[in-house]
Design an enzyme around this catalytic site. Structure first.
Site, PDB file in Angstrom:
ATOM      1  N   GLY A 198     -17.452   7.011 -19.498  1.00 15.92           N
ATOM      2  CA  GLY A 198     -17.387   7.181 -20.940  1.00 15.92           C
ATOM      3  C   GLY A 198     -16.225   6.442 -21.566  1.00 15.92           C
ATOM      4  N   GLY A 199     -15.633   5.518 -20.816  1.00 16.34           N
ATOM      5  CA  GLY A 199     -14.463   4.806 -21.299  1.00 16.34           C
ATOM      6  C   GLY A 199     -14.783   3.466 -21.936  1.00 16.34           C
ATOM      7  N   ASN A 200     -13.795   2.576 -21.937  1.00 16.94           N
ATOM      8  CA  ASN A 200     -13.929   1.283 -22.599  1.00 16.94           C
ATOM      9  C   ASN A 200     -15.092   0.464 -22.043  1.00 16.94           C
ATOM     10  OD1 ASN A 200     -11.580   1.696 -24.208  1.00 16.94           O
ATOM     11  ND2 ASN A 200     -10.299   1.116 -22.483  1.00 16.94           N
ATOM     12  N   ALA A 220     -15.843  16.419 -19.139  1.00 18.73           N
ATOM     13  CA  ALA A 220     -15.749  17.386 -20.251  1.00 18.73           C
ATOM     14  C   ALA A 220     -16.993  17.332 -21.121  1.00 18.73           C
ATOM     15  CB  ALA A 220     -14.474  17.112 -21.046  1.00 18.73           C
ATOM     16  N   GLN A 266     -13.673  -1.723  -6.658  1.00 19.87           N
ATOM     17  CA  GLN A 266     -12.377  -1.478  -6.029  1.00 19.87           C
ATOM     18  C   GLN A 266     -12.533  -1.403  -4.510  1.00 19.87           C
ATOM     19  OE1 GLN A 266      -9.785  -1.909  -7.694  1.00 19.87           O
ATOM     20  NE2 GLN A 266     -10.168  -1.330  -9.797  1.00 19.87           N
ATOM     21  N   MET A 309     -10.742  -8.559  -1.594  1.00 21.22           N
ATOM     22  CA  MET A 309     -10.268  -9.317  -2.759  1.00 21.22           C
ATOM     23  C   MET A 309     -10.031  -8.418  -3.969  1.00 21.22           C
ATOM     24  SD  MET A 309      -9.557 -12.435  -2.194  1.00 21.22           S
ATOM     25  CE  MET A 309      -9.440 -13.053  -3.869  1.00 21.22           C
ATOM     26  N   HIS A 340       0.038  -5.967  -8.028  1.00 20.43           N
ATOM     27  CA  HIS A 340       0.946  -4.984  -8.629  1.00 20.43           C
ATOM     28  C   HIS A 340       1.996  -4.441  -7.654  1.00 20.43           C
ATOM     29  CE1 HIS A 340      -2.517  -4.223 -11.689  1.00 20.43           C
ATOM     30  NE2 HIS A 340      -1.774  -5.252 -12.042  1.00 20.43           N
ATOM     31  N   ARG A 358      -0.002   3.878 -12.258  1.00 23.72           N
ATOM     32  CA  ARG A 358      -1.201   3.521 -11.486  1.00 23.72           C
ATOM     33  C   ARG A 358      -1.000   2.270 -10.628  1.00 23.72           C
ATOM     34  NH1 ARG A 358      -4.115  -0.659 -13.897  1.00 23.72           N
ATOM     35  NH2 ARG A 358      -3.508  -1.171 -16.036  1.00 23.72           N
TER      36      ARG A 358
END
Length: 399
Positions: free
Chosen positions: A9-11, A35, A117, A206, A213, A326
């Site tokens: 439900g995100g971007n 939720a 991922q 990859m 990071h 993160r």
């Protein structure tokens, strides 16, 4: 007609829902388990357009007004006769969706990590067991766009679209209804161009955030004296030579893992594993000012302009590094540690990766590596193949 289910439900979910719904041959559904997001999204679209604004490379804008047919919290409704299910949720949420969807999946369904991922396939194989062997899995290196939703359930914006996107596929015993790369490309439009080749494990290796990071954080802070700094240092454009060399060495070790696996299983194509410098030159070709080396490539990457190290502010207005960000909390257990686990299975030493993880686990308050081996008490919270009992070369390759 392809039945496409978008998980999240995100971007990314907002943008994919709008763009895919522009395809008249797609029945687009959104499944969000978080939720009351499904209820809020559905209510937001009542009597309103669902608008995705796409900023094109030529500075023009494309306005899309197309709604997904269904937004629901019910996996049975979402997955009914689904052909392709696309995950646009963080790695830690994958298992929740896999467990919810499993009773409603047909053999031949295609499951897509966008992005998957590191270790996406390990999670699917374990969660779905024999069912996974009858389905197909695709995984891609990142989201297709830089994007954000601007009004939940009503509007989203594509800030920029990648020229191409690398991915790979693993096919189960029941073939999909149609070529999954063509199906997904049809739901995304002409860009990014999907480059689907090689073994799925190559995309796991990859998952570049896992070594970009942590390497930069390690390079900047591994000798930190604990004193606050006056301002957050630039993260990418402030890179130093040591951090660049650390990242390059991590990438060299991952390349060595891929090479070893191809020698052990010549039928497996892991040529989709490239050095991190080559990855930057492919993904950010038009943004880099100086392509002389990995060091200059990152420091002169205009796409990174102004981005700083994750920090927290002290009472006196100074800054200290945020080791709960993160960049460590996700990119170690769902990134670099997965590569370390694969290296152990392949029998390849990883001294630089070990150094970065050993430093990171101390800052995170975790225990993953003990005496250079994945034997710590927190391995069970990662996506290392060892967590799933995948301890042979054939097992991690899905052979």
């Amino acid at each position: 007609m392809v039945v496409l289910v978008i998980c999240g439900g995100g971007n990314g979910a907002h943008v994919l829902a709008g763009i895919a719904s522009s395809n008249p041959n797609a029945d687009v559904r959104v499944l969000t388990l978080y939720a009351d997001e499904a209820e809020r999204w559905t209510k937001a679209m009542e009597g309103n357009d669902f608008v995705v604004t796409v900023n094109n490379q030529d500075k023009s804008q494309t306005i899309l007004k197309n709604k997904p047919r269904l937004v629901t919290k019910d996996p049975a409704l979402a997955a009914n006769k689904a052909d392709m299910i696309v995950f646009t949720v963080p790695a830690f949420a994958h298992r929740q969706y896999l467990d919810a969807l499993k009773p409603h999946i047909r053999p031949g369904t295609v499951l897509v990590g966008l992005p998957g991922q590191s270790g996406f396939e390990f999670e699917v194989w374990t969660a779905w067991g024999d069912l996974a062997k009858q389905c197909s899995i695709m995984s891609f290196e990142s989201l297709p766009w830089a994007c954000r939703f601007t009004e939940f359930g009503r509007a989203a914006t594509v800030i920029g679209t990648k020229e191409n996107l690398a991915g790979a596929a693993w096919y189960g015993s029941v073939p999909p209804k149609a070529d999954p790369t063509l199906v997904l490309q049809g739901c995304l439009g002409p860009h990014p161009v999907l480059l689907t080749r090689g073994a799925l494990l190559g995309i796991t290796l990859m998952a570049t955030n896992g070594y970009i990071h942590p390497s930069i954080l390690f390079g900047r802070w591994h000798k930190w004296d604990g004193n606050p700094v006056n301002e957050p240092p630039l993260f990418y454009n402030g890179l130093d030579e040591f951090s660049a060399q650390t990242m390059s060495s991590v990438s060299d070790e991952i390349l060595a893992v891929a090479s070893s696996l191809m020698k052990q299983r010549p039928q497996v194509d892991l040529t989709n594993v490239a050095h991190i410098w080559q990855w930057y030159l492919r993904v950010y070709a038009d943004d880099i000012g100086d392509k002389t080396s990995l060091f200059t490539t990152i420091r002169t990457n205009a796409a990174y302009s102004g981005l700083t190290h994750p920090t927290t502010k002290t009472d006196d207005g100074k800054f200290v590094p945020d080791f709960k960000h993160r960049y460590l909390m996700e990119d170690i257990p769902f990134g670099l540690l997965v590569s370390k686990g694969i290296a152990e299975v392949a029998g390849v030493p990883t001294p630089t990766i070990d150094s970065v993880i050993s430093w990171a686990q101390q800052k995170m308050g975790k225990e993953y590596i003990v005496n250079g081996k994945l034997a710590g008490k927190d391995v069970s919270s990662t996506r290392c193949p060892q967590r799933y009992g995948l301890t042979t070369v054939d097992a991690i390759l899905g052979l």
